[in-house]
Design an enzyme around this catalytic site. Structure first.
Site, PDB file in Angstrom:
ATOM      1  N   TYR A   1      40.146  51.612  32.585  1.00 19.12           N
ATOM      2  CA  TYR A   1      39.799  50.259  33.019  1.00 19.12           C
ATOM      3  C   TYR A   1      38.687  50.299  34.065  1.00 19.12           C
ATOM      4  CZ  TYR A   1      40.398  45.535  34.906  1.00 19.12           C
ATOM      5  OH  TYR A   1      40.185  44.245  35.328  1.00 19.12           O
TER       6      TYR A   1
ATOM      7  N   SER B   1      35.963  43.210  38.889  1.00 23.76           N
ATOM      8  CA  SER B   1      37.248  43.582  39.486  1.00 23.76           C
ATOM      9  C   SER B   1      36.992  44.440  40.714  1.00 23.76           C
ATOM     10  CB  SER B   1      38.068  44.380  38.460  1.00 23.76           C
ATOM     11  OG  SER B   1      39.201  44.969  39.052  1.00 23.76           O
TER      12      SER B   1
END
Length: 242
Positions: free
Chosen positions: A154, A141
């Site tokens: 996250y 990501s």
């Protein structure tokens, strides 16, 4: 109903029942026997049935304990496939919240599914990957490079995933295994809907990457020439800073 074609190279895709993982599984199905990873036997079975040569890997990535569902499924998979040509790590979970508000369980779950399970799956399949001089692609990501308010758990897992893949790349160079980390910006998926809902914003799909752009990045890594390795790919939405 899917049939197994033993002449095809083998690709294992975790998170293969939705989002990026599903799109990658469908793309690889044109050339590979695809092992579709997912938590639900029903959802895995539906994807397997639509592909020309496929099978399922049903396991809970949150259960990395010895003898747990993931351990047992990987043992069976390794026994069936002594050679694995491609391993794509696409499974992941999103846990949002500030450090002040997020419970410790959010951090544990995020790190377990997004990092520890990746290490467990890779370790179990490394002999087969080495035998095939295979490719490992981790769908990371943009949060693997930067973190913001409310995204600590996250991003921490994605920073750690980048560290894992960097280490694996160097460890396996001599064994012929090539490792790529793909870092998409915000993508139009179910997870994005979850994040935008947490942010209290209005969802605008035009602001986000389409899934097919991430699939193309994965393909780029897999199709690198025999003397090349694509270490890292960053894919951002065109025209937006997301």
């Amino acid at each position: 109903m899917s049939q197994t074609d033993a002449s095809r190279p083998v690709a294992v895709v975790t998170g293969g029942t939705r989002g990026i993982g599903l799109a990658v599984a469908r793309d690889l199905a044109a050339t590979h026997h695809v092992v579709v990873g997912g938590r639900s036997a029903g959802s895995v079975g539906r994807v397997v049935d639509e592909l020309p040569s496929a099978e399922g890997l049903v396991a809970d990535l949150a259960d990395c304990s010895p003898g747990g569902s993931l351990d047992s499924a990987l043992t069976d998979l390794a026994a069936r496939h002594p050679r694995v040509d491609v391993l794509v790590h696409s499974a992941g979970i999103l846990r949002s919240g500030t450090v002040a508000d997020a419970p410790a369980s959010d951090w544990v779950e995020s790190l377990t599914v997004n990092v520890v399970a990746v290490a467990a799956v890779t370790r179990a399949l490394l002999p087969a990957l080495r035998a095939a001089e295979g490719r490992v692609v981790a769908v990371n990501s943009g949060s693997g490079f930067t973190s913001g308010a409310g995204g600590g758990a996250y991003a921490a897992s994605k920073f750690a995933l980048r560290a894992l893949t960097d280490a694996l790349r160097e460890e396996e160079r001599g064994n012929g295994v090539r490792v790529t980390s793909v870092h998409p910006g915000r993508v139009d998926t179910d997870m994005q809907h979850e994040l935008v809902s947490f942010e209290g914003a209005e969802y605008d799909a035009a602001r986000y990457l389409d899934v097919e752009s991430v699939v193309a990045a994965v393909r780029l890594a897999l199709e690198a020439g025999p003397r090349a390795n694509v270490d890292s790919i960053s894919v951002r939405p065109r025209g937006y800073t997301a």
